[in-house]
Design a protein around this motif. Structure first.
Motif, PDB file in Angstrom:
ATOM      1  N   GLU A  75       0.835  -1.197   0.000  1.00  0.00           N
ATOM      2  CA  GLU A  75       0.000   0.000   0.000  1.00  0.00           C
ATOM      3  C   GLU A  75       0.870   1.247   0.000  1.00  0.00           C
ATOM      4  O   GLU A  75       2.027   1.220   0.428  1.00  0.00           O
ATOM      5  CB  GLU A  75      -0.934   0.003   1.215  1.00  0.00           C
ATOM      6  CG  GLU A  75      -1.890  -1.177   1.226  1.00  0.00           C
ATOM      7  CD  GLU A  75      -2.641  -1.332   2.530  1.00  0.00           C
ATOM      8  OE1 GLU A  75      -3.622  -2.104   2.569  1.00  0.00           O
ATOM      9  OE2 GLU A  75      -2.245  -0.707   3.540  1.00  0.00           O
ATOM     10  N   LEU A  76       0.265   2.341  -0.452  1.00  0.00           N
ATOM     11  CA  LEU A  76       0.990   3.590  -0.631  1.00  0.00           C
ATOM     12  C   LEU A  76       0.146   4.726  -0.074  1.00  0.00           C
ATOM     13  O   LEU A  76      -1.076   4.740  -0.231  1.00  0.00           O
ATOM     14  CB  LEU A  76       1.234   3.803  -2.127  1.00  0.00           C
ATOM     15  CG  LEU A  76       2.296   4.800  -2.579  1.00  0.00           C
ATOM     16  CD1 LEU A  76       3.689   4.282  -2.211  1.00  0.00           C
ATOM     17  CD2 LEU A  76       2.195   4.998  -4.087  1.00  0.00           C
ATOM     18  N   ASP A  77       0.800   5.690   0.591  1.00  0.00           N
ATOM     19  CA  ASP A  77       0.134   6.905   1.064  1.00  0.00           C
ATOM     20  C   ASP A  77       0.629   8.097   0.263  1.00  0.00           C
ATOM     21  O   ASP A  77       1.846   8.349   0.203  1.00  0.00           O
ATOM     22  CB  ASP A  77       0.435   7.160   2.547  1.00  0.00           C
ATOM     23  CG  ASP A  77      -0.346   6.251   3.466  1.00  0.00           C
ATOM     24  OD1 ASP A  77      -1.583   6.352   3.485  1.00  0.00           O
ATOM     25  OD2 ASP A  77       0.279   5.447   4.192  1.00  0.00           O
ATOM     26  N   ALA A 106      -0.083   4.912 -12.214  1.00  0.00           N
ATOM     27  CA  ALA A 106       0.493   3.986 -13.189  1.00  0.00           C
ATOM     28  C   ALA A 106       1.740   3.312 -12.635  1.00  0.00           C
ATOM     29  O   ALA A 106       1.935   2.096 -12.783  1.00  0.00           O
ATOM     30  CB  ALA A 106       0.817   4.734 -14.479  1.00  0.00           C
ATOM     31  N   ARG A 107       2.598   4.088 -11.980  1.00  0.00           N
ATOM     32  CA  ARG A 107       3.824   3.519 -11.424  1.00  0.00           C
ATOM     33  C   ARG A 107       3.514   2.544 -10.285  1.00  0.00           C
ATOM     34  O   ARG A 107       4.168   1.512 -10.142  1.00  0.00           O
ATOM     35  CB  ARG A 107       4.733   4.638 -10.944  1.00  0.00           C
ATOM     36  CG  ARG A 107       5.250   5.528 -12.063  1.00  0.00           C
ATOM     37  CD  ARG A 107       5.973   6.758 -11.515  1.00  0.00           C
ATOM     38  NE  ARG A 107       6.309   7.688 -12.586  1.00  0.00           N
ATOM     39  CZ  ARG A 107       7.432   7.655 -13.300  1.00  0.00           C
ATOM     40  NH1 ARG A 107       8.339   6.722 -13.030  1.00  0.00           N
ATOM     41  NH2 ARG A 107       7.650   8.523 -14.256  1.00  0.00           N
ATOM     42  N   ALA A 108       2.529   2.867  -9.462  1.00  0.00           N
ATOM     43  CA  ALA A 108       2.150   1.965  -8.369  1.00  0.00           C
ATOM     44  C   ALA A 108       1.617   0.652  -8.911  1.00  0.00           C
ATOM     45  O   ALA A 108       1.893  -0.426  -8.364  1.00  0.00           O
ATOM     46  CB  ALA A 108       1.103   2.642  -7.481  1.00  0.00           C
ATOM     47  N   GLY A 109       0.858   0.717  -9.996  1.00  0.00           N
ATOM     48  CA  GLY A 109       0.363  -0.512 -10.598  1.00  0.00           C
ATOM     49  C   GLY A 109       1.497  -1.400 -11.062  1.00  0.00           C
ATOM     50  O   GLY A 109       1.476  -2.614 -10.857  1.00  0.00           O
ATOM     51  N   GLU A 114      -1.322  -2.459  -4.185  1.00  0.00           N
ATOM     52  CA  GLU A 114      -2.731  -2.830  -4.278  1.00  0.00           C
ATOM     53  C   GLU A 114      -3.683  -1.681  -3.960  1.00  0.00           C
ATOM     54  O   GLU A 114      -4.790  -1.631  -4.492  1.00  0.00           O
ATOM     55  CB  GLU A 114      -3.016  -4.012  -3.343  1.00  0.00           C
ATOM     56  CG  GLU A 114      -2.266  -5.278  -3.738  1.00  0.00           C
ATOM     57  CD  GLU A 114      -2.525  -6.425  -2.784  1.00  0.00           C
ATOM     58  OE1 GLU A 114      -3.331  -6.245  -1.824  1.00  0.00           O
ATOM     59  OE2 GLU A 114      -1.923  -7.494  -2.976  1.00  0.00           O
ATOM     60  N   ARG A 115      -3.257  -0.773  -3.070  1.00  0.00           N
ATOM     61  CA  ARG A 115      -4.134   0.325  -2.685  1.00  0.00           C
ATOM     62  C   ARG A 115      -3.311   1.594  -2.477  1.00  0.00           C
ATOM     63  O   ARG A 115      -2.185   1.536  -1.964  1.00  0.00           O
ATOM     64  CB  ARG A 115      -4.892   0.004  -1.381  1.00  0.00           C
ATOM     65  CG  ARG A 115      -6.018  -0.992  -1.560  1.00  0.00           C
ATOM     66  CD  ARG A 115      -6.588  -1.449  -0.231  1.00  0.00           C
ATOM     67  NE  ARG A 115      -5.643  -2.288   0.508  1.00  0.00           N
ATOM     68  CZ  ARG A 115      -5.428  -3.570   0.264  1.00  0.00           C
ATOM     69  NH1 ARG A 115      -6.083  -4.177  -0.709  1.00  0.00           N
ATOM     70  NH2 ARG A 115      -4.570  -4.260   0.978  1.00  0.00           N
ATOM     71  N   ILE A 116      -3.892   2.729  -2.850  1.00  0.00           N
ATOM     72  CA  ILE A 116      -3.285   4.033  -2.605  1.00  0.00           C
ATOM     73  C   ILE A 116      -4.242   4.824  -1.723  1.00  0.00           C
ATOM     74  O   ILE A 116      -5.441   4.929  -2.022  1.00  0.00           O
ATOM     75  CB  ILE A 116      -3.019   4.800  -3.908  1.00  0.00           C
ATOM     76  CG1 ILE A 116      -2.166   3.961  -4.866  1.00  0.00           C
ATOM     77  CG2 ILE A 116      -2.329   6.116  -3.613  1.00  0.00           C
ATOM     78  CD1 ILE A 116      -1.939   4.633  -6.212  1.00  0.00           C
ATOM     79  N   PHE A 117      -3.724   5.387  -0.637  1.00  0.00           N
ATOM     80  CA  PHE A 117      -4.534   6.143   0.317  1.00  0.00           C
ATOM     81  C   PHE A 117      -4.124   7.609   0.306  1.00  0.00           C
ATOM     82  O   PHE A 117      -2.974   7.961  -0.007  1.00  0.00           O
ATOM     83  CB  PHE A 117      -4.358   5.590   1.734  1.00  0.00           C
ATOM     84  CG  PHE A 117      -4.897   4.196   1.927  1.00  0.00           C
ATOM     85  CD1 PHE A 117      -6.213   4.005   2.320  1.00  0.00           C
ATOM     86  CD2 PHE A 117      -4.092   3.080   1.727  1.00  0.00           C
ATOM     87  CE1 PHE A 117      -6.722   2.723   2.499  1.00  0.00           C
ATOM     88  CE2 PHE A 117      -4.590   1.797   1.904  1.00  0.00           C
ATOM     89  CZ  PHE A 117      -5.912   1.621   2.294  1.00  0.00           C
ATOM     90  N   ALA A 118      -5.068   8.470   0.685  1.00  0.00           N
ATOM     91  CA  ALA A 118      -4.779   9.893   0.853  1.00  0.00           C
ATOM     92  C   ALA A 118      -5.719  10.452   1.908  1.00  0.00           C
ATOM     93  O   ALA A 118      -6.937  10.216   1.851  1.00  0.00           O
ATOM     94  CB  ALA A 118      -4.945  10.649  -0.458  1.00  0.00           C
ATOM     95  N   LEU A 296      -6.225  -0.689  -6.874  1.00  0.00           N
ATOM     96  CA  LEU A 296      -5.659  -0.920  -8.196  1.00  0.00           C
ATOM     97  C   LEU A 296      -6.085  -2.294  -8.701  1.00  0.00           C
ATOM     98  O   LEU A 296      -6.139  -3.266  -7.940  1.00  0.00           O
ATOM     99  CB  LEU A 296      -4.137  -0.819  -8.155  1.00  0.00           C
ATOM    100  CG  LEU A 296      -3.612   0.526  -7.619  1.00  0.00           C
ATOM    101  CD1 LEU A 296      -2.096   0.566  -7.731  1.00  0.00           C
ATOM    102  CD2 LEU A 296      -4.225   1.694  -8.361  1.00  0.00           C
ATOM    103  N   THR A 297      -6.382  -2.376  -9.988  1.00  0.00           N
ATOM    104  CA  THR A 297      -6.892  -3.625 -10.550  1.00  0.00           C
ATOM    105  C   THR A 297      -5.786  -4.637 -10.694  1.00  0.00           C
ATOM    106  O   THR A 297      -4.593  -4.305 -10.712  1.00  0.00           O
ATOM    107  CB  THR A 297      -7.515  -3.377 -11.930  1.00  0.00           C
ATOM    108  OG1 THR A 297      -6.488  -2.934 -12.827  1.00  0.00           O
ATOM    109  CG2 THR A 297      -8.603  -2.320 -11.860  1.00  0.00           C
ATOM    110  N   ALA A 298      -6.171  -5.894 -10.835  1.00  0.00           N
ATOM    111  CA  ALA A 298      -5.175  -6.964 -11.001  1.00  0.00           C
ATOM    112  C   ALA A 298      -4.346  -6.741 -12.248  1.00  0.00           C
ATOM    113  O   ALA A 298      -3.149  -6.995 -12.281  1.00  0.00           O
ATOM    114  CB  ALA A 298      -5.877  -8.328 -11.061  1.00  0.00           C
TER     115      ALA A 298
END
Length: 349
Positions: A75-77, A106-109, A114-118, A296-298
C-alpha cells in the motif's frame, strides 16, 4: 515531463512552492515532515524503495508529489503535493497535480501496489475533486486532536490496561471488525498481522506501544501509541459497551507516556462520541480529514511497459520511483523520517 526526482531537482525544490498540501499520516504527525529532507535521503539511496518522489518539469519545476510505502502491506500513502510558479502560466496547479497523481497510479500498478490512500484536509476541495476524477473513493472522515502537554490531576480515575502482546493481533483484528463500519473495512482491507507491534527501534527516537482491555478472545479496548521525535500519536478502538470508561482508559494511556511531547489523537467519525472524552482530558480539535482510497486492478499490478514511463532497452535502475518487485516488508515510514523537523500543522490539515 514527469519523472522520479534526481539530485539536479533538489536545488529547485528548495524554493517555497506557490501552494503545497500535506496529507498528514500518523508518522508525519509524530515526526514532522520536510519533503526536501526526505527527497534528499531517497535520492542518495538511504531509504530503499519506501519513498516515491515525482517531479513535473515544464520550463522548470512545476509540480512535486511524494508518496510513502506502508511498512507491512503493498500500500501507498500520498503525503505531499506542491505547485511552483513557472514561465508558462497556462498550466495551473490543478492540472499539474492531476498529471502527477495519474502518473503515480500507473507507477504503483507496475510496482504491484494494491491500494493508494490519501488523507486530505477538509479545506482542500480542489484536491478532493482531482482524486475523485482519478477513481479515488472517499470512505471515512477523521478528526485530529492535540494536547500540547499531558498533565494528569491528582486523584484522577484510571482503568488499568495490560500491555499488548504478540498473541493479541488476532483479537485486536476482531475488535476492529466489530467497531468499524463494513464499508470502511472493505476500503482498508487490513490483515490481522497489521496489528502486531514492530520490533523496538534503537537510537532514532521512535517507539510503538499498545494497551488492551478484556479477555484474550474478546478484547473491548485497544489503544495504540506511536512515539516519534516530536510527538505521540494515539489511535483507539473502544467497544461501545465500555465507552463510558473512555476518559479513564485514555488517562491511563497518557500516564504511561514518560517522554514530554505533544500528544495527537486520531479519531474516526464513527467513534465521534469519544471526542467528549478527549475534551475532558484537555485535547483541542485541530483539523479534519477526508480519507480516500483507490484500489488498483489486477491488470494494473502486472509489470508492463508503458510508453513514456519505462525507457526502451534494458536497464538496471529503478525507472518508476517505486520497487518493481513483489512487495516485501522494508524500512518503515517512521524510520524514513526520523531526521525530519517538526512543522506546525495549523492551516495545513
Amino acid at each position: 515531463m514527469i519523472r522520479p526526482a534526481v539530485v539536479a531537482d533538489l536545488w529547485a525544490l528548495r524554493r517555497r512552492p506557490q501552494r503545497r498540501i500535506f496529507c498528514y499520516t500518523e508518522a508525519m504527525l509524530a515526526s514532522g515532515y520536510r519533503p526536501l529532507a526526505v527527497s534528499l535521503r531517497a535520492v542518495l539511496g538511504l531509504l530503499h524503495d519506501d519513498v516515491a518522489t515525482l517531479v513535473l518539469r515544464n520550463r522548470g519545476v512545476r509540480g512535486y508529489l511524494q508518496a510513502l510505502k506502508r511498512a507491512h502491506a503493498p500500500e501507498l500513502d500520498l503525503v505531499y503535493l506542491a505547485g511552483f510558479a513557472g514561465a508558462d502560466q497556462r498550466m495551473p496547479n490543478g492540472d499539474v497535480w492531476h498529471a502527477l497523481v495519474e502518473d503515480i497510479i500507473a507507477r504503483a500498478g507496475q510496482a504491484r501496489i494494491e491500494r493508494i490512500f490519501a488523507a486530505v484536509g477538509q479545506r482542500f476541495d480542489d484536491v478532493m475533486e482531482i482524486l475523485r476524477q482519478l477513481g479515488f473513493q472517499a470512505y471515512a472522515q477523521q478528526q485530529l486532536w492535540m494536547l500540547p502537554e499531558p498533565v494528569l490531576e491528582a486523584g484522577s480515575a484510571l482503568v488499568a490496561l495490560r500491555r499488548q502482546q504478540r498473541r493479541d493481533a488476532w483479537p485486536i483484528h476482531q475488535l476492529y471488525q466489530r467497531v468499524t463500519p463494513r464499508h470502511v473495512q472493505q476500503a482498508e482491507l487490513p490483515r490481522s498481522t497489521a496489528w502486531q507491534l514492530p520490533r523496538p527501534r534503537r537510537g532514532i527516537g521512535w517507539r510503538e506501544r499498545g494497551w488492551v482491555l478484556g479477555s484474550d478472545d474478546a478484547l473491548q479496548t485497544y489503544i495504540h501509541v506511536l512515539t516519534g521525535p516530536r510527538a505521540h500519536v494515539l489511535r483507539m478502538l473502544i467497544d461501545p459497551a465500555v465507552r463510558d470508561l473512555s476518559p479513564a482508559l485514555l488517562r491511563y494511556s497518557l500516564s504511561q507516556l514518560s517522554e514530554a511531547r505533544t500528544v495527537f489523537a486520531v479519531l474516526r467519525s464513527y467513534q465521534s462520541e469519544l471526542g467528549s472524552a478527549l475534551q475532558e482530558l484537555g485535547f483541542r480539535l485541530r483539523g479534519e480529514q477526508t480519507l480516500f482510497v483507490k484500489h488498483l486492478t489486477a491488470t494494473a499490478r502486472q509489470p508492463v511497459r508503458v510508453p513514456g514511463l519505462v525507457p526502451n532497452g534494458p536497464t538496471t535502475e529503478s525507472v518508476t520511483g517505486l520497487s518493481r518487485l513483489p512487495y516485501a516488508p522494508c524500512q518503515s515510514a517512521p524510520e524514513a523520517m526520523a531526521t525530519a523537523e517538526h512543522e506546525s500543522m495549523m492551516g495545513r490539515v
